[in-house]
Design a protein around this motif. Structure first.
Motif, PDB file in Angstrom:
ATOM      1  N   ASN A   4       3.184  -5.068   2.258  1.00 55.82           N
ATOM      2  CA  ASN A   4       1.812  -4.249   2.649  1.00 55.82           C
ATOM      3  C   ASN A   4       2.143  -3.116   3.211  1.00 55.82           C
ATOM      4  O   ASN A   4       2.404  -2.744   4.184  1.00 55.82           O
ATOM      5  CB  ASN A   4       1.080  -5.341   3.720  1.00 55.82           C
ATOM      6  CG  ASN A   4      -0.337  -4.713   3.935  1.00 55.82           C
ATOM      7  OD1 ASN A   4      -0.551  -3.544   3.450  1.00 55.82           O
ATOM      8  ND2 ASN A   4      -1.225  -5.434   4.539  1.00 55.82           N
TER       9      ASN A   4
ATOM     10  N   HIS B  24      -2.376  -7.400   0.383  1.00 56.60           N
ATOM     11  CA  HIS B  24      -3.435  -6.704   1.204  1.00 56.60           C
ATOM     12  C   HIS B  24      -4.268  -7.595   1.873  1.00 56.60           C
ATOM     13  O   HIS B  24      -4.579  -8.727   1.434  1.00 56.60           O
ATOM     14  CB  HIS B  24      -4.246  -5.600   0.351  1.00 56.60           C
ATOM     15  CG  HIS B  24      -3.513  -4.799  -0.157  1.00 56.60           C
ATOM     16  ND1 HIS B  24      -2.738  -3.442   0.486  1.00 56.60           N
ATOM     17  CD2 HIS B  24      -2.873  -4.503  -1.381  1.00 56.60           C
ATOM     18  CE1 HIS B  24      -2.373  -2.801  -0.242  1.00 56.60           C
ATOM     19  NE2 HIS B  24      -2.392  -3.436  -1.630  1.00 56.60           N
TER      20      HIS B  24
ATOM     21  N   ARG C  89      -9.349   3.225  -2.036  1.00 56.42           N
ATOM     22  CA  ARG C  89      -8.653   2.091  -1.794  1.00 56.42           C
ATOM     23  C   ARG C  89      -8.410   1.324  -3.211  1.00 56.42           C
ATOM     24  O   ARG C  89      -7.508   0.254  -3.164  1.00 56.42           O
ATOM     25  CB  ARG C  89      -9.019   1.237  -0.652  1.00 56.42           C
ATOM     26  CG  ARG C  89      -9.034   2.072   0.621  1.00 56.42           C
ATOM     27  CD  ARG C  89      -9.328   0.909   1.857  1.00 56.42           C
ATOM     28  NE  ARG C  89     -10.187   1.500   2.745  1.00 56.42           N
ATOM     29  CZ  ARG C  89      -9.399   2.032   3.957  1.00 56.42           C
ATOM     30  NH1 ARG C  89      -8.012   1.647   3.818  1.00 56.42           N
ATOM     31  NH2 ARG C  89      -9.827   2.709   5.004  1.00 56.42           N
TER      32      ARG C  89
ATOM     33  N   CYS D  75      -4.766 -10.034  -2.617  1.00 52.51           N
ATOM     34  CA  CYS D  75      -5.577  -9.189  -1.762  1.00 52.51           C
ATOM     35  C   CYS D  75      -6.616 -10.011  -1.253  1.00 52.51           C
ATOM     36  O   CYS D  75      -7.182 -10.717  -2.139  1.00 52.51           O
ATOM     37  CB  CYS D  75      -5.818  -7.622  -1.948  1.00 52.51           C
ATOM     38  SG  CYS D  75      -6.936  -7.631  -3.281  1.00 52.51           S
TER      39      CYS D  75
ATOM     40  N   SER E  11      -3.538   1.708  -6.197  1.00 49.56           N
ATOM     41  CA  SER E  11      -2.416   1.619  -5.743  1.00 49.56           C
ATOM     42  C   SER E  11      -1.242   2.027  -6.350  1.00 49.56           C
ATOM     43  O   SER E  11      -0.937   1.685  -7.484  1.00 49.56           O
ATOM     44  CB  SER E  11      -2.213  -0.049  -5.456  1.00 49.56           C
ATOM     45  OG  SER E  11      -0.757  -0.282  -5.140  1.00 49.56           O
TER      46      SER E  11
ATOM     47  N   THR F 162      -0.052   2.535   0.383  1.00 53.06           N
ATOM     48  CA  THR F 162      -0.347   2.085  -0.836  1.00 53.06           C
ATOM     49  C   THR F 162      -1.231   2.973  -1.766  1.00 53.06           C
ATOM     50  O   THR F 162      -0.838   3.089  -2.809  1.00 53.06           O
ATOM     51  CB  THR F 162      -1.312   1.002  -0.693  1.00 53.06           C
ATOM     52  OG1 THR F 162      -0.635  -0.169   0.349  1.00 53.06           O
ATOM     53  CG2 THR F 162      -1.842   0.185  -1.780  1.00 53.06           C
TER      54      THR F 162
ATOM     55  N   ILE G 294      -9.045  -4.928  -1.384  1.00 52.59           N
ATOM     56  CA  ILE G 294      -9.030  -3.185  -1.741  1.00 52.59           C
ATOM     57  C   ILE G 294     -10.071  -2.930  -2.629  1.00 52.59           C
ATOM     58  O   ILE G 294     -10.680  -1.905  -2.645  1.00 52.59           O
ATOM     59  CB  ILE G 294      -7.748  -2.617  -1.744  1.00 52.59           C
ATOM     60  CG1 ILE G 294      -7.233  -3.308  -2.947  1.00 52.59           C
ATOM     61  CG2 ILE G 294      -6.932  -2.786  -0.463  1.00 52.59           C
ATOM     62  CD1 ILE G 294      -5.778  -2.606  -3.391  1.00 52.59           C
TER      63      ILE G 294
END
Ligand code: DQA
Length: 199
Positions: A126, A152, A163, A177, A166, A131, A156
């Motif tokens: 993470n 995550h 966000r 996530c 990545s 990221t 995200i």
């Protein structure tokens, strides 16, 4: 002191288990040579011995603040809680975990570069805010030749647009996530499956 300092961590003093000065970084669980030079795993909680597959779990910036950091997004678990749960899951899967956190990009890069020589069979990461910004972390992951699972806590894709992208995902076999701290355990299960199948 709980655990050992990782490579590249000469400065900074821990103030509590997951609370460190800005230039510090932290790791629990290490392999050290015994008197005959054989690598022996120490989990930081009294266990010493051989382990079959060792997984490196890396945590990036601000994850040392879990528990008090935006709990409505990241939950109430501390990183220590997540680590403890990972240890239980790892044991049941026949894996060992080494858990580390740093706020420093270069330290994460060093740890990733050193992971194959450190005898790790896989990596869970993470990378926190790195990221979304770090080509350096991506490049390190691409060159380290270990299966990588990106985790995550939050979803995200439900959050701010910056966000949604990545850099890390390009190097990841899988991405988890939105499951809070449980995502780390899912990542370990995924890695166990990959390792059992021979990658
Ligand atoms: C995070 C999501 C990132 O966007 C954020 O910068 C973090 C934590 C997560 O676990 O949900 O620090 O990686």
């Amino acid at each position: 002191m709980y655990g050992d300092r990782g490579p590249g961590c000469q400065r900074g003093a821990p103030t509590s288990r997951y609370s460190y000065s800005a230039d510090a970084c932290y790791t629990t669980g290490v392999s050290k040579p015994d008197q005959s030079g054989k690598q022996v795993y120490h989990d930081g909680q009294g266990y010493q011995g051989e382990m079959t597959a060792k997984i490196l779990v890396l945590n990036g910036p601000n994850l040392n603040m879990l528990g008090t950091r935006e709990p409505e997004i990241y939950g109430a678990q501390t990183l220590g809680d997540i680590e403890a749960a990972c240890r239980t899951t790892a044991t049941s899967l026949g894996l060992a975990v080494e858990f580390r956190q740093s706020n420093i990009e270069g330290v994460l890069v060093d740890w990733i570069q050193q992971a194959p020589k450190g005898g790790f069979a896989g990596l869970v990461i993470n990378a926190g805010a790195y990221t979304h910004t770090s080509v350096a972390v991506l490049d390190a992951l691409l060159s380290c030749d270990l299966p990588v699972i990106e985790v995550h806590l939050s979803n995200i894709f439900q959050r701010e647009e910056f966000r949604h992208h990545s850099y890390i995902s390009k190097a990841a076999r899988g991405v988890i996530c939105g499951f809070g701290g449980h995502g780390y355990r899912l990542a370990l299960e995924g890695l166990a499956e990959l390792l059992n199948k021979g990658n």
